[in-house]
Design a protein around this motif. Sequence first.
Motif, PDB file in Angstrom:
ATOM      1  N   SER A   1     -75.702   4.760  26.618  1.00 38.61           N
ATOM      2  CA  SER A   1     -76.955   4.818  25.858  1.00 38.61           C
ATOM      3  C   SER A   1     -76.676   4.306  24.458  1.00 38.61           C
ATOM      4  O   SER A   1     -75.578   3.808  24.164  1.00 38.61           O
ATOM      5  N   LEU A   2     -77.658   4.454  23.601  1.00 38.69           N
ATOM      6  CA  LEU A   2     -77.493   3.969  22.237  1.00 38.69           C
ATOM      7  C   LEU A   2     -76.447   4.765  21.481  1.00 38.69           C
ATOM      8  O   LEU A   2     -75.773   4.240  20.596  1.00 38.69           O
ATOM      9  N   LEU A   3     -76.270   6.012  21.830  1.00 38.33           N
ATOM     10  CA  LEU A   3     -75.328   6.880  21.139  1.00 38.33           C
ATOM     11  C   LEU A   3     -74.104   7.222  21.969  1.00 38.33           C
ATOM     12  O   LEU A   3     -73.261   7.999  21.511  1.00 38.33           O
ATOM     13  N   GLN A   4     -73.988   6.721  23.172  1.00 40.19           N
ATOM     14  CA  GLN A   4     -72.856   7.031  24.037  1.00 40.19           C
ATOM     15  C   GLN A   4     -72.265   5.747  24.606  1.00 40.19           C
ATOM     16  O   GLN A   4     -72.921   5.035  25.378  1.00 40.19           O
ATOM     17  N   VAL A   5     -71.058   5.451  24.187  1.00 41.51           N
ATOM     18  CA  VAL A   5     -70.325   4.268  24.647  1.00 41.51           C
ATOM     19  C   VAL A   5     -68.939   4.727  25.083  1.00 41.51           C
ATOM     20  O   VAL A   5     -68.221   5.369  24.303  1.00 41.51           O
ATOM     21  N   ASP A   6     -68.571   4.428  26.312  1.00 41.71           N
ATOM     22  CA  ASP A   6     -67.281   4.825  26.879  1.00 41.71           C
ATOM     23  C   ASP A   6     -66.353   3.619  26.949  1.00 41.71           C
ATOM     24  O   ASP A   6     -66.734   2.561  27.478  1.00 41.71           O
ATOM     25  N   SER A   7     -65.164   3.804  26.426  1.00 47.80           N
ATOM     26  CA  SER A   7     -64.133   2.754  26.471  1.00 47.80           C
ATOM     27  C   SER A   7     -63.011   3.222  27.384  1.00 47.80           C
ATOM     28  O   SER A   7     -62.446   4.305  27.172  1.00 47.80           O
ATOM     29  N   ILE A   8     -62.695   2.417  28.376  1.00 47.37           N
ATOM     30  CA  ILE A   8     -61.653   2.744  29.349  1.00 47.37           C
ATOM     31  C   ILE A   8     -60.430   1.887  29.040  1.00 47.37           C
ATOM     32  O   ILE A   8     -60.497   0.651  29.044  1.00 47.37           O
ATOM     33  N   PHE A   9     -59.314   2.561  28.762  1.00 55.14           N
ATOM     34  CA  PHE A   9     -58.075   1.875  28.423  1.00 55.14           C
ATOM     35  C   PHE A   9     -57.142   1.875  29.638  1.00 55.14           C
ATOM     36  O   PHE A   9     -57.131   2.840  30.413  1.00 55.14           O
TER      37      PHE A   9
END
Length: 729
Positions: A604-612
């Motif tokens: 969403s606009l306030l939730q960004v998930d980064s997978i390393f």
Amino acid sequence: PIPPELRMANRSSEFKQIGGQRTLVSQKAPIGAALPSLEGGGSSSSFAATPRGGLQSPRGLTPRAASQGLKQRGILSEVVRAHQPDEIKACNLGPSSVRDGRGDANEPVRRPAGAGGFQLSRKMRDKADSALPVKKQAATAVVPPKVVKVHDHKPGDMPRKVTVERQQKKFESMDIAELLLARGISFAPLNWNEDHWLSLDDFDNTEYDTRSPQQWIDMGLQEDGCLLPIRATGLRLDEDRSGTWQDCVAVSLDEAGRTLVRWLGPDGDVQDAEAPETPLTRLQILYHGEDPETHADRIQFAFESLRRAQSRARLNFFIDNMPTDDIQCLDIDQISRVLDLSRNSPALRDSGIETAANALVKEANLDFARTMNKIIFIHQEVMRKEMRSEGGSNGISEHDMQVSGRKTEASAATSAQANGWHIFESVDVDELSDEDENPFDRPAPRFSLWPVPKYNFTETFSSFCFASLFIKPEVVSTHVALAEECLWLLSQCIYSTKYTKAMRLENFKQLQKSKITATSHRVKDNWVTNLQKIMLKNFDNVGKGWFSIHESNPDTYRQGKMRKLLAVIRFIMQDTLRYFALDSVAHYCEGLERYCPSTVQVQSLLQVDSIFPAPEPGAETAPPRLFHKAASSFMDAQSRLRGANATSTAAATSGAPGAAPAAGGAAAAGGEEALGDDSGPSREPSEGLFVLELKHSEDKQSFIYSSDGTQVIDACKEVLDMGLQSLGD
């Protein structure tokens, strides 16, 4: 001008049978002869005019031509003449039957149909296609023989294709059962493996293979990717272990390396397609395309090796169980010599290993007794064999020997059976020992020393000293000191690769710039200076000769070894700098890639998930190459040694007047330690590396980041170029 009719009139022609074909022959009239009449087509008696004014076929011309003495002029295949327009029109109108049926003869001529206008119907086309010969799809693959011959033969040589066909026909004409029978081997009897308590397949010799079993199976791969079974001949064993050679197809290999086959019937088809595949060993299958004689020799070799191994096993069993009570063992002098030779070092003369020495002496005595029993056992058979050969060489016939020894045969047979010699009746005594193991068959050497070929050690050593650099201890010590300095440099990195906290873009550039400046200063000033000091220290006291550093004559310097040594050192320095730069760039890129996510999911606009990506175990500690591993271990040992020396020095100088120099030494050590990576654990990738701040735009109408994403990439590139430029300068 003379008309064509008059020019043709001075020739008389006739038809003759030449080669089974009726051919017109023209003949020239003699000089002064009368011209033939044009009314009669050239002659009133031999030609007759047609209704259209043409010429009839000349008949009866031969007697007239002979009477006039005409001479043969030439041979023509047909009469060439000009055609009338109505003749050409009649040819274009078609057959006479159709032409006569039309009412108007002046009807315009129709254009003939083109060749492309004739088409077959679908039914006729399908019928024509079905009548074509269909190529039968092969169900099995026949592998051609393997020949060693060039594909592009020279003119006059036999083509490779002919050689392959001849070899194939030769192999097809041989029968493996007959070849084995000629060698005294047959699998048809029920008791062919009665005396075999070892497996025959264990003695298979793979040197007879021209192709491995997997290569034979792969030869069935067709151009369309289909894998066809390979035609072969296999040994089919029945329940009573009797076997016959039958045709089969090799399908694949099992886990044990055996070939899985299906048996073929007399018609060449598989007998039972639903039956399980039969596994065959390599000795039990002969591929079509393999030499049957070679396979027969392979089976014969396996049988002979099996018989020899079983005989030697029996021999060793008998020898191991022979009594050793009456066998003389090693005497005291021999035991003392063995102990003196085996305990020739101070560490082995310890009294604590006396028990182990006594056990070894006991084992040597047992081995000596066993060897003596073996010599006695084999010597009896050798003597018996020599007696038989001497009896035959003295002129005694076989019958006389049988009659004279008839009384002693029973007792000899009884004693032989009691001694166990009947087991070795079919075995040659030479097979009971290895080559040159039997001392009675080994020729006595002429000299007691082992012959050595001529070898000029002085000349070889002189050539080695002339070509090698490692002829003085100073050269070896110089290489060791140079390797220490180069290994230290390879353990460093020109960039900072360990980040303990998040930082702004300006701080990142300042951190990298400081590390690059300190490392480049260490490389340019300290590293090169230390190498020069090592050379001067080791070769300062060397006088005139190969490695003189005080040589002023250019010609002598070029001929000496100091010039070669300096070239070697220059190459070592170049390689060190090259790998130092490559590894520094690799570590720098790996350190930045750790903070780059492999996948970014915007929820969403306030939730960004980064997978390393998951870090590899020991990625930070494990160097990419073995040379770096050696460098890292070396530097760890040096660091521990320097730490111990610094601790002892500080303890010795605490409270003494020399405390100030110790502080200076500690400062130098701290400065050297600053060249390494920052202390503390690295920051986790999920925590981020760069700090981005939100601020107002210039018009105060929106919020923007303090640094753009492209500026981060440009800063990383700038740092990379800065480090390489510092090494290049």
